[in-house]
Design a protein around this motif. Sequence first.
Motif, PDB file in Angstrom:
ATOM      1  N   ASP A 184       0.797  -1.214  -0.019  1.00 36.44           N
ATOM      2  CA  ASP A 184       0.180   0.118  -0.049  1.00 36.44           C
ATOM      3  C   ASP A 184       0.782   1.345   0.148  1.00 36.44           C
ATOM      4  N   VAL A 185       2.084   1.202   0.771  1.00 38.75           N
ATOM      5  CA  VAL A 185       2.830   2.316   0.549  1.00 38.75           C
ATOM      6  C   VAL A 185       3.551   2.502  -0.570  1.00 38.75           C
ATOM      7  N   LYS A 186       3.885   1.397  -1.213  1.00 36.03           N
ATOM      8  CA  LYS A 186       4.448   1.575  -2.630  1.00 36.03           C
ATOM      9  C   LYS A 186       3.634   2.210  -3.666  1.00 36.03           C
ATOM     10  N   GLU A 187       2.510   1.561  -3.570  1.00 36.43           N
ATOM     11  CA  GLU A 187       1.356   1.984  -4.434  1.00 36.43           C
ATOM     12  C   GLU A 187       0.801   3.679  -4.388  1.00 36.43           C
ATOM     13  N   SER A 188       0.706   4.051  -3.041  1.00 36.34           N
ATOM     14  CA  SER A 188       0.186   5.104  -2.665  1.00 36.34           C
ATOM     15  C   SER A 188       1.397   6.298  -3.027  1.00 36.34           C
ATOM     16  N   ALA A 189       2.690   5.874  -2.931  1.00 38.19           N
ATOM     17  CA  ALA A 189       3.656   6.786  -3.367  1.00 38.19           C
ATOM     18  C   ALA A 189       3.658   7.091  -4.730  1.00 38.19           C
ATOM     19  N   ARG A 190       3.199   6.245  -5.629  1.00 38.24           N
ATOM     20  CA  ARG A 190       3.277   6.387  -6.900  1.00 38.24           C
ATOM     21  C   ARG A 190       1.940   7.435  -7.149  1.00 38.24           C
ATOM     22  N   ALA A 191       0.998   7.311  -6.490  1.00 37.36           N
ATOM     23  CA  ALA A 191      -0.079   8.084  -6.461  1.00 37.36           C
ATOM     24  C   ALA A 191       0.152   9.438  -6.173  1.00 37.36           C
ATOM     25  N   PHE A 192       0.880   9.982  -5.386  1.00 33.55           N
ATOM     26  CA  PHE A 192       1.682  11.050  -4.902  1.00 33.55           C
ATOM     27  C   PHE A 192       2.741  11.639  -5.839  1.00 33.55           C
ATOM     28  N   THR A 193       3.157  10.764  -6.817  1.00 31.58           N
ATOM     29  CA  THR A 193       4.176  11.340  -7.817  1.00 31.58           C
ATOM     30  C   THR A 193       3.881  12.662  -8.506  1.00 31.58           C
ATOM     31  N   GLY A 194       4.656  13.649  -8.276  1.00 32.37           N
ATOM     32  CA  GLY A 194       4.554  14.897  -9.077  1.00 32.37           C
ATOM     33  C   GLY A 194       4.025  16.071  -8.337  1.00 32.37           C
ATOM     34  N   TRP A 195       3.521  15.512  -6.914  1.00 26.37           N
ATOM     35  CA  TRP A 195       3.220  16.436  -6.012  1.00 26.37           C
ATOM     36  C   TRP A 195       4.424  17.472  -5.465  1.00 26.37           C
ATOM     37  N   GLY A 196       4.497  18.772  -5.705  1.00 26.30           N
ATOM     38  CA  GLY A 196       5.429  19.493  -5.405  1.00 26.30           C
ATOM     39  C   GLY A 196       5.350  20.862  -5.230  1.00 26.30           C
ATOM     40  N   PHE A 197       6.274  21.854  -5.260  1.00 28.48           N
ATOM     41  CA  PHE A 197       6.025  23.216  -5.300  1.00 28.48           C
ATOM     42  C   PHE A 197       7.034  23.860  -6.073  1.00 28.48           C
ATOM     43  N   ASN A 198       6.638  25.113  -6.729  1.00 24.21           N
ATOM     44  CA  ASN A 198       7.548  25.698  -7.576  1.00 24.21           C
ATOM     45  C   ASN A 198       8.498  26.825  -6.707  1.00 24.21           C
ATOM     46  N   LYS A 199       9.039  27.622  -7.180  1.00 19.43           N
ATOM     47  CA  LYS A 199      10.378  28.385  -6.574  1.00 19.43           C
ATOM     48  C   LYS A 199       9.679  29.662  -5.869  1.00 19.43           C
ATOM     49  N   ASP A 200       8.469  29.712  -6.222  1.00 20.52           N
ATOM     50  CA  ASP A 200       7.719  31.053  -5.282  1.00 20.52           C
ATOM     51  C   ASP A 200       6.890  30.181  -3.964  1.00 20.52           C
ATOM     52  N   GLY A 201       7.216  28.897  -3.667  1.00 24.10           N
ATOM     53  CA  GLY A 201       6.466  28.102  -2.820  1.00 24.10           C
ATOM     54  C   GLY A 201       5.141  27.999  -2.853  1.00 24.10           C
ATOM     55  N   VAL A 202       4.596  27.875  -4.211  1.00 20.36           N
ATOM     56  CA  VAL A 202       3.348  27.499  -4.517  1.00 20.36           C
ATOM     57  C   VAL A 202       3.309  26.044  -4.845  1.00 20.36           C
ATOM     58  N   PHE A 203       2.237  25.633  -4.373  1.00 22.86           N
ATOM     59  CA  PHE A 203       2.053  23.992  -4.933  1.00 22.86           C
ATOM     60  C   PHE A 203       1.664  23.809  -6.138  1.00 22.86           C
ATOM     61  N   ALA A 204       2.415  22.745  -6.765  1.00 23.83           N
ATOM     62  CA  ALA A 204       2.189  22.457  -8.159  1.00 23.83           C
ATOM     63  C   ALA A 204       2.179  20.806  -8.427  1.00 23.83           C
ATOM     64  N   GLU A 205       1.257  20.443  -9.090  1.00 21.37           N
ATOM     65  CA  GLU A 205       1.045  19.188  -9.668  1.00 21.37           C
ATOM     66  C   GLU A 205       1.917  19.192 -10.809  1.00 21.37           C
ATOM     67  N   ARG A 206       3.230  18.461 -10.870  1.00 22.78           N
ATOM     68  CA  ARG A 206       3.702  18.434 -12.050  1.00 22.78           C
ATOM     69  C   ARG A 206       3.385  17.166 -12.895  1.00 22.78           C
ATOM     70  N   LYS A 207       2.678  17.315 -13.814  1.00 24.38           N
ATOM     71  CA  LYS A 207       1.890  16.017 -14.502  1.00 24.38           C
ATOM     72  C   LYS A 207       2.830  15.370 -15.417  1.00 24.38           C
ATOM     73  N   PHE A 208       3.894  15.729 -15.631  1.00 19.71           N
ATOM     74  CA  PHE A 208       5.134  15.289 -16.331  1.00 19.71           C
ATOM     75  C   PHE A 208       5.817  14.352 -15.463  1.00 19.71           C
ATOM     76  N   LEU A 209       5.832  14.480 -14.094  1.00 20.64           N
ATOM     77  CA  LEU A 209       6.324  13.557 -13.048  1.00 20.64           C
ATOM     78  C   LEU A 209       5.523  12.685 -12.755  1.00 20.64           C
ATOM     79  N   HIS A 210       4.158  12.708 -13.031  1.00 18.26           N
ATOM     80  CA  HIS A 210       3.092  11.794 -12.273  1.00 18.26           C
ATOM     81  C   HIS A 210       3.022  10.452 -12.773  1.00 18.26           C
ATOM     82  N   ASP A 211       2.877   9.380 -12.165  1.00 19.73           N
ATOM     83  CA  ASP A 211       2.714   8.085 -12.538  1.00 19.73           C
ATOM     84  C   ASP A 211       1.189   7.671 -12.703  1.00 19.73           C
ATOM     85  N   ASP A 212       0.768   7.784 -14.014  1.00 19.45           N
ATOM     86  CA  ASP A 212      -0.698   7.709 -14.376  1.00 19.45           C
ATOM     87  C   ASP A 212      -1.166   6.132 -14.369  1.00 19.45           C
ATOM     88  N   GLY A 213      -0.305   5.210 -14.208  1.00 17.28           N
ATOM     89  CA  GLY A 213      -0.647   3.720 -14.302  1.00 17.28           C
ATOM     90  C   GLY A 213      -1.576   3.269 -13.467  1.00 17.28           C
TER      91      GLY A 213
END
Length: 459
Positions: A184-213
Amino acid sequence: MKTMEQIRHLYSRAGFGLRFEDMRLVEQLSVKHSIDFLFRSSVQSKPLVSVKENVNYKDFLKDDQLSRKMFMMQQRQQEKDLNIEWLKNMSTGNTQLRDKMTLFWHNHFACRTLNAWYAQQLNNIQRDNALGNFRTLLLEVSKTPAMLQFLNNQQNRKGHPNENFAREVMELFTIGRGNYTEQDVKESARAFTGWGFNKDGVFAERKFLHDDGQKTFLGNTGNFTGEDIIDMLLAKKQTAHFICTKLYKYLVNEVPDAANVNAMADVFYNHKYEIKPLLEFVFNAKWFYNEKNTGNLIKSPVEFIVAMNRQFYIDYQNPDIQIQFQRALGQVLFYPPNVAGWPGGKNWIDSSSLMYRLSIPATVLNDGVIDFTGKTDPDDEAFIATARKEKKAVHTRVQTQPDWNKFLSDIPAHTTKKEIAQLVLSPAINSKLLSIINKATDIKTMVIELVSTPEYQLS
């Protein structure tokens, strides 16, 4: 238990204690109306604002050594300013219930960051949602730069998942250890891929880094996102039970009562994780006022400092002394020991911290000197080392001004010394305390003696 005794207990748990000033507002109220009054008083959320800008340390990496040192000093000052601002808000404000719950969520979502702007942002989210909806709170906290950075999700990307954030969301924030598998840990970590923030400290869903499998989590299979994972965790009633257990230990008793915790979890879960109905249930429950649940919790260092500040209207000539108090007692705001937070309870007390706890009140109320031997801030040691070769005791004059005139003038006429003692202390008056009361020649001397007893450490 008489109504006023119940109200005193309510204020010691839902806030930081009842003062004689507060008694005039609640002495004609029932317990239920006092609870309503606490909620009404905490409607407004006053944000922390001492940190004015987000300064990225990377901007200083290429600068000369002096510039980097100046930046580090500025950073340390921002952290201190943020700490003191929050402490002052708790010590002087009227939103006691919101402040008390913000302190709870601050430990539940334990986080450390060197960026004071991020720390302030996270704290304000906890403050805004302290009495709101837990799903909203969890989601907003999970998207803060402070938490994403602390738990390494900025590095969580498709093909190279980092499991730290996903694991702690389950283990510490929601469902608790033993209610999920390593898969469950491994699978949920894949779901959170791409969650991050930009240089201004604003949340960003970086879809190009997200595992959509496809992912399988807690028995469910689908193309899950981070929000899907959070919703599936909240769908499990164990999450409500896990949080209610922690809240019971924070508000009621260090030893959870299974039936009471289950009743709390029912309310929390059935109200779709709304926090206010849960607290109303606890504060209106008969068991909340049982003798075994009164005067039995050890105040955290911050609760201890804030309660003292509020009770005696203390003004600090050097507010930073309160940070030294926190270090000596083992709880510095914004600096939990690890991701699990401060363990609390009897862990607050050891031979060293107890000595400081018993000496601080009399020192503060008499503008005395306190010895902080061995309690130097680790982050300041480099600077101190340049100033002296050997480690010496730090003797600090507290330089405080309690408002004794206000404290004494707020006491209603004909109030007995024992009644004064009962307001200052949460535990029942025992023979030792009664001896102090009977021997006292004036109220001020009596009160200083009472706050220097182990009983004053309890709420």
